[in-house]
Write a protein that holds these residues in place. Sequence first.
Motif, PDB file in Angstrom:
ATOM      1  N   GLN A  58       0.830  -1.203   0.000  1.00 30.23           N
ATOM      2  CA  GLN A  58       0.000   0.000   0.000  1.00 30.23           C
ATOM      3  C   GLN A  58       0.866   1.255   0.000  1.00 30.23           C
ATOM      4  O   GLN A  58       0.538   2.250  -0.652  1.00 30.23           O
ATOM      5  N   MET A  59       1.989   1.218   0.705  1.00 33.49           N
ATOM      6  CA  MET A  59       2.910   2.364   0.692  1.00 33.49           C
ATOM      7  C   MET A  59       3.456   2.597  -0.718  1.00 33.49           C
ATOM      8  O   MET A  59       3.591   3.742  -1.152  1.00 33.49           O
ATOM      9  N   VAL A  60       3.754   1.527  -1.431  1.00 31.64           N
ATOM     10  CA  VAL A  60       4.222   1.651  -2.810  1.00 31.64           C
ATOM     11  C   VAL A  60       3.131   2.282  -3.672  1.00 31.64           C
ATOM     12  O   VAL A  60       3.394   3.214  -4.443  1.00 31.64           O
ATOM     13  N   LEU A  61       1.893   1.805  -3.531  1.00 32.39           N
ATOM     14  CA  LEU A  61       0.790   2.370  -4.300  1.00 32.39           C
ATOM     15  C   LEU A  61       0.570   3.837  -3.956  1.00 32.39           C
ATOM     16  O   LEU A  61       0.308   4.665  -4.846  1.00 32.39           O
ATOM     17  N   ILE A  64       3.296   5.851  -5.644  1.00 35.55           N
ATOM     18  CA  ILE A  64       3.022   5.933  -7.080  1.00 35.55           C
ATOM     19  C   ILE A  64       1.979   7.008  -7.335  1.00 35.55           C
ATOM     20  O   ILE A  64       2.103   7.807  -8.277  1.00 35.55           O
ATOM     21  N   GLU A  65       0.945   7.068  -6.502  1.00 35.54           N
ATOM     22  CA  GLU A  65      -0.098   8.086  -6.654  1.00 35.54           C
ATOM     23  C   GLU A  65       0.489   9.490  -6.494  1.00 35.54           C
ATOM     24  O   GLU A  65       0.135  10.403  -7.247  1.00 35.54           O
ATOM     25  N   GLU A  66       1.392   9.676  -5.538  1.00 35.57           N
ATOM     26  CA  GLU A  66       2.043  10.972  -5.350  1.00 35.57           C
ATOM     27  C   GLU A  66       2.847  11.366  -6.598  1.00 35.57           C
ATOM     28  O   GLU A  66       2.793  12.516  -7.040  1.00 35.57           O
ATOM     29  N   ILE A  67       3.596  10.411  -7.124  1.00 38.02           N
ATOM     30  CA  ILE A  67       4.392  10.671  -8.323  1.00 38.02           C
ATOM     31  C   ILE A  67       3.490  11.008  -9.501  1.00 38.02           C
ATOM     32  O   ILE A  67       3.737  11.965 -10.247  1.00 38.02           O
ATOM     33  N   GLN A  72       0.989  14.899 -13.282  1.00 40.69           N
ATOM     34  CA  GLN A  72      -0.255  15.458 -13.801  1.00 40.69           C
ATOM     35  C   GLN A  72      -0.287  16.971 -13.629  1.00 40.69           C
ATOM     36  O   GLN A  72      -0.678  17.695 -14.555  1.00 40.69           O
ATOM     37  N   VAL A  73       0.125  17.456 -12.474  1.00 41.16           N
ATOM     38  CA  VAL A  73       0.144  18.903 -12.221  1.00 41.16           C
ATOM     39  C   VAL A  73       1.089  19.596 -13.203  1.00 41.16           C
ATOM     40  O   VAL A  73       0.761  20.643 -13.776  1.00 41.16           O
ATOM     41  N   GLU A  74       2.255  19.010 -13.418  1.00 45.71           N
ATOM     42  CA  GLU A  74       3.221  19.583 -14.361  1.00 45.71           C
ATOM     43  C   GLU A  74       2.671  19.580 -15.782  1.00 45.71           C
ATOM     44  O   GLU A  74       2.822  20.552 -16.520  1.00 45.71           O
TER      45      GLU A  74
END
Length: 90
Positions: A58-61, A64-67, A72-74
């Motif tokens: 879950q930490m990996v997921l 990944i969502e943060e990345i 997406q913002v960029e």
Amino acid sequence: MFLFQNDDAFLVLENAVKEINRILRASGNGPLHRTWVDLPYGEEEICLLEDELLPIAQMVLDRIEEIDLKIQVEQERKWAEEYTEDPAFA
């Protein structure tokens, strides 16, 4: 499970975590049979899955969502710049 060239490995991980959680809930802490060994997972192995492995997955997921959000913002920032610089939209 085999991945094809265009498969999204991150989506496969997300689906695997969901499926493992579903299997654990459905088992009711009973033994989990594995196809490769005669001895099923017992309470100790189930606890390891619940307490150690699933939180790491879950930490990996989450990371990944943060990345993905950063990308997406960029991307949206670049599109906004292109939109305001394009004379057709002026």
